[in-house]
Enzyme design. Structure first.
Site, PDB file in Angstrom:
ATOM      1  N   GLU A 179      -0.332  -7.194   2.822  1.00 41.33           N
ATOM      2  CA  GLU A 179      -0.153  -5.780   2.514  1.00 41.33           C
ATOM      3  C   GLU A 179       0.441  -5.490   1.153  1.00 41.33           C
ATOM      4  OE1 GLU A 179       3.625  -7.085   4.837  1.00 41.33           O
ATOM      5  OE2 GLU A 179       1.475  -7.489   4.913  1.00 41.33           O
ATOM      6  N   HIS A 239      -3.775  -1.779   9.972  1.00 37.47           N
ATOM      7  CA  HIS A 239      -2.533  -2.558  10.011  1.00 37.47           C
ATOM      8  C   HIS A 239      -1.916  -2.678   8.618  1.00 37.47           C
ATOM      9  CE1 HIS A 239       0.065  -5.758  11.855  1.00 37.47           C
ATOM     10  NE2 HIS A 239       0.148  -6.123  10.582  1.00 37.47           N
ATOM     11  N   GLU A 240      -2.728  -3.050   7.641  1.00 31.00           N
ATOM     12  CA  GLU A 240      -2.190  -3.271   6.295  1.00 31.00           C
ATOM     13  C   GLU A 240      -1.762  -1.967   5.629  1.00 31.00           C
ATOM     14  OE1 GLU A 240      -1.502  -6.276   5.703  1.00 31.00           O
ATOM     15  OE2 GLU A 240      -2.684  -6.945   7.420  1.00 31.00           O
TER      16      GLU A 240
END
Length: 984
Positions: free
Chosen positions: A384, A417-418
């Site tokens: 990320e 998610h990231e």
């Protein structure tokens, strides 16, 4: 993750204690030499390696070294006495707080060639893995000191210069010769720095790009559509970073701890035919000379070192559709992937997900650009980095007509998610790695809502939640599990930190957030997390900061604080099982463990959402003691069933008295729709796992599968298959397996027939859950010998194998049909699949073929496949662990994979060591296998896989006892029910 061990410092040259400059030192993670390990990419790299060594260490003997690093431990050293006004030296594994970094100015030259020229009569340049640079860190003195401690690993560091920022006065400094047991760079100062004053430290450094996918690393790929084919071959190279959790110290000298946030000014010097990307937008680019150019980037926000990132490549990009000029979104990939439109789906949904989070958190994304890049090599699946998110190609690229339609779910979840991390982790960061669940648990939890918002037709929220429940429950049912949050002193080594990136952190963390949101209410929870993000913007937190933020907006009174409510769930390992007796309403709790010999006195505050057969809505009651306590709500009236943990909001399992179990199972067989869909899956999961823990009879668990012959919903089938997999692993080498296959063959016949027309016509149903269940039907039917399924798979694969044959198999079904055809076939099918793997440029197709090659029942072919994993030209390092695990899942390959993993541990463990250990040992259920596993754990350097080995040993002991106690009963049940199911 990383495979790091303790480090030691080797000083290359010596100098006077104090002076304006000093000789270089190397802080290294090895034991015997000064260069990092290599996997041997090419002879050209080796030549460059020699040249670099000569230029750096003049007068020494030229070296050409290929070796495996042997790691050594570290013992604490006695701390010398300092004046009372000086902070003592830092502890062995943590930096002190004498200085606080404010801003880095980092200039780094990457010597990598992205392509090797092969023009006739022109000498080809040697490839080089070297990088060099200098960094200046501006910092504030927080405690009077005459030493600066910081990280710098596998780097040749030299030329320290310390200046007082305001006066420009130079402070005499040198790189001191530290004790070999220290893991820090130490810059000694002639004068003391004073509290509150600002200084700068400049250092020069040199290092080498890793070939092991860590820190600053090199990635190699093949360019299929060559623009200059007459001059070049198709091999291409790029440089990329992966710095989480402790990789930044391998790229430049820094304060590599998450709480030591700073701003970064980055300048990359790179070859003129390449493009450099970093966290922020390009600020300036210019030509250095005929070979080099530079790119500088805008100053980053205040952030942790592990989020710093850059890439140097020949990649191209596509922009996301513009709805907001404030943030420019670009997706980068190999030029041919861009040209083929493989980034279109990711580009389309990224802006939607980003805008969803901005609405949800009521905080705008901090930067003015967001780049995503699909890398040929990356381990883990994605990272990320603020403003430059990196992905494995297969998790970002979607290839129409090749990728499974269901692969869009993978991409959507990965991006969601990231991007959640841009707030949880990047904007607000945990103080130390023991609170990493605040990053990963939140990113997992928030991805449920983001995917549901941008792709509502997927209707996959319940599936994602059940997946996380299964993953977390499985790992957390072992005595060797760990609490969600550990004491800081228990998470200090790089291996200990890396070991926390597991199902407990990701899945359990997400599920506890979901449970808390149900307790306090969604609106209160959302207000709390938005307050948390605003209050700690650019700062660092621990979980108590989160609890306080939610507590301040709570609109109900439970009788205790959120902190006290959640403490047992986050600070204790494991989870409870509640047992309800519906004849008298008694209920009690205890820790759920697969091993019934493990004692536990742990108690949780358990919210129990329940319903009965005739209730229209669920109700909530609490169990806050071990019990038993009597609750009138749980007394069954008129022989009705009671169902607890409605929709699985609670992180616990539920057991009942036998009469209530029988009523629930009867309901599943007659009118299953009266039980919520998630609970239809969870009832099966609870029954099987309670049987594994010897809390119910194993026949009750097996009876919970009888309703499946009429079930067409995905969740119950998925739950049953996950649990029956354990029975397959335990019994597929015994006489139980034949009757088990016969029973499953009859159970799945109805589901296979339900999808048979679609399957044989290479088409799929509309809904995503139905598409998943179609795959389950084919997999289970073929694996258990349903003739029409095997005939279908072999016929479709044979059609493809024909001269000039075309692949008519629907992309959704390719992975399962490839596998079953290779399993039913021999050398011809396997080598056809291998040739297709080698020649394909499609990421999805390659992934499907890699899995299928592990399905063959020919031992010699499996052995060949394992040997191929040692050749990076055949199998990428990031794929090695999954291939070995796939081979181990095959009963014909389990022993091969176990022996192979041990024989080549130093190489194969460079990937995911925990995944390897868990996957290869999952079938272990004999005393001999336990003995071998214990010897493996004692003898081998396991790095981040230590906890996985401990869990594997515990699980093997549980397996041995469980098989001994249940084998006869399981055999009898399958034999008795095989004929019965045929009759039905």
């Amino acid at each position: 993750m990383f495979n790091l061990q303790s480090v030691q410092l080797n000083q290359v040259l010596t100098t006077d204690q104090f002076g304006s400059t000093s000789a270089p030192v190397r802080l290294q993670s090895g034991s015997s030499t000064n260069m990092p390990s290599k996997s041997g990419m090419s002879k050209a790299f080796a030549v460059a390696f020699v040249v670099l060594t000569v230029s750096v260490i003049a007068g020494t003997v030229t070296m050409f070294i290929l070796y495996e690093i042997q790691m050594h431990g570290v013992n604490a050293t006695a701390q010398p006495t300092f004046p009372a006004t000086t902070e003592p030296p830092p502890p062995v594994l943590r930096l002190g707080k004498s200085v606080v970094p404010v801003r880095y100015s980092l200039s780094l030259r990457v010597g990598l060639y992205t392509r090797i020229i092969q023009e006739v009569n022109v000498t080809s340049p040697n490839q080089t893995l070297s990088f060099s640079g200098n960094s200046t860190v501006h910092f504030r003195c927080a405690q009077r000191t005459n030493s600066i401690f910081l990280h710098g690993l596998d780097l040749l560091v030299s030329d320290p210069q310390v200046k007082h920022t305001d006066t420009g006065r130079t402070v005499g400094s040198s790189l001191k010769k530290p004790d070999k047991k220290s893991r820090f760079l130490e810059v000694g100062l002639k004068d003391f720095m004073e509290v509150g004053e600002h200084y700068s430290l400049t250092l020069s450094f040199e290092g080498e790009l890793s070939e092991n996918l860590e820190a600053l690393y090199v990635s190699q790929y093949r360019e299929e559509d060559l623009e200059y084919e007459e001059y070049t071959d198709g091999d291409r190279f790029l440089a990329a970073t992966y710095l989480e959790p402790t990789g930044a110290r391998k790229m430049f000298p820094c304060f590599d701890e998450p709480e030591m946030k700073a701003e970064f000014d980055v300048k990359i010097i790179h070859r003129r035919d390449t493009t450099a990307l970093s966290n922020t937008k390009e600020q300036e680019t210019g030509i250095v000379d005929e070979e080099w150019k530079f790119t500088t980037f805008q100053r980053t926000p205040k952030m942790s070192t592990y989020l710093l990132a850059f890439t140097v490549s020949e990649f191209r990009s596509v922009r996301s559709p513009v709805t907001d000029e404030r943030v420019e979104i670009q997706t980068f990939a190999r030029p041919e992937a861009i040209a083929a439109g493989h980034t279109a789906y990711a580009s389309e949904i990224t802006r939607k997900i980003l805008e969803f989070y901005e609405r949800r958190f009521q905080i705008e994304y901090e930067l003015n650009k967001l780049d995503q890049i699909a890398l040929p090599d990356l381990d883990p699946a994605a990272m990320e980095n603020w403003g430059l998110v990196t992905y494995q190609e297969g998790h970002l690229l979607y290839e129409e007509g090749v990728s499974s339609m269901l692969h869009k779910e993978v991409i959507a979840v990965m991006i969601a998610h990231e991007l959640a991390h841009q707030w949880f982790g990047n904007l607000v960061t945990m103080k130390w790695w023991n609170n990493i669940w605040l990053n990963e648990g939140f990113a997992t939890y928030m991805s449920y809502f983001a995917v549901d918002d941008v792709e509502p037709s997927f209707k996959m929220t319940e599936v994602f939640i059940m997946d996380d429940l299964h993953e977390a429950f499985e790992e957390d049912a072992l005595a060797s599990s760990h609490p969600l949050i550990l004491a800081e002193q228990d998470v200090e080594t790089p291996d200990a930190i890396s070991g926390l990136f597991d199902a407990i952190t990701y899945s359990k963390g997400a599920l506890l957030l979901r449970m808390l949101a149900d307790i306090v209410g969604e609106s209160t929870f959302n207000e709390g997390i938005n307050r948390y993000l605003k209050d700690f913007r650019f700062g660092n937190t621990d979980q108590n900061d989160l609890w306080d933020s939610i507590e301040r907006g709570r609109h109900f009174k439970f009788g205790q604080s959120v902190e006290n409510l959640m403490a047992p769930w986050t600070k204790q390992a494991g989870y409870p099982v509640i047992t309800i007796d519906t004849t008298n309403g008694e209920i009690y709790q205890k820790r759920f463990l697969f091993s019934d010999t493990a004692e536990s006195s742990l108690v949780w505050h358990i919210p129990i959402r329940f319903m009965s057969q005739h209730m229209s809505e669920s109700e909530l009651v609490w169990l806050t003691e071990s019990g038993p306590v009597r609750k009138e709500e749980f007394i069954s009236k008129d022989s009705e069933w009671i169902l607890a943990n409605v929709n699985s909001f609670g992180y616990y399992r539920v057991n009942y008295n036998l009469e209530n179990w029988q009523r629930l199972l009867h309901q599943l067989e007659t009118k299953p729709h009266l039980i919520p869909l998630m609970n239809r899956g969870q009832l099966v999961d609870d029954a099987f796992n309670l049987a594994r823990a010897k809390l119910v009879d194993v026949t009750l668990a097996l009876n919970s599968t009888r309703f499946l012959r009429h079930e067409t919903e995905f969740l119950p089938w998925e739950s049953a298959l996950r649990n029956l997999e354990y029975f397959v692993l335990m019994f597929d080498r015994s006489e139980v397996y034949g009757p088990m296959q016969a029973y499953l063959r009859e159970q799945v016949r109805g589901l296979y027939d339900f999808y048979r027309t679609d399957t044989e016509n290479s088409s799929v149903p509309v809904g995503h859950s139905e598409q998943h269940n179609q795959i389950n039907a084919v997999m289970l039917a073929c694996a258990n010998g349903l003739p029409e399924c095997i005939e279908m798979a072999t016929y479709k694969f044979a059609e493809w194998m024909e001269p000039n044959g075309t692949n008519t198999i629907h992309p959704n079904l390719r992975s399962v049909i490839y596998c079953q055809a290779v399993a039913a076939g021999g050398r011809a099918e396997w080598e056809f699949a291998w040739d297709k793997l080698q020649s394909s440029s499609d990421t999805s197709e390659k992934e499907q073929l890699r899995g299928a090659l592990a399905c063959t029942k020919k031992i010699w072919l499996l052995n060949r496949y394992l040997q191929y994993t040692l050749d990076p030209d055949k199998i990428r390092l990031m794929d090695v662990a999954s291939i070995i695990t796939d081979v181990a899942t095959n009963s014909a390959g389990q022993a091969l994979a176990w022996n192979f993993m041990r024989a080549h541990w130093d190489y194969v463990s460079q990937g995911d060591a925990s995944l390897l250990i868990q996957g290869v040992t999952s079938r272990f259920s004999t005393p001999f296998e336990l003995e071998e596993l214990e010897r493996f754990a004692d003898v081998y350097e396991l790095g981040s896989g230590v906890r996985a080995a401990q869990q594997a040993i515990e699980q093997t002991r549980v397996n041995i006892e469980w098989v001994n106690n249940n084998k006869d009963a399981v055999l009898q049940w399958f034999e008795a029910h095989t004929e019965e199911e045929r009759y039905h």
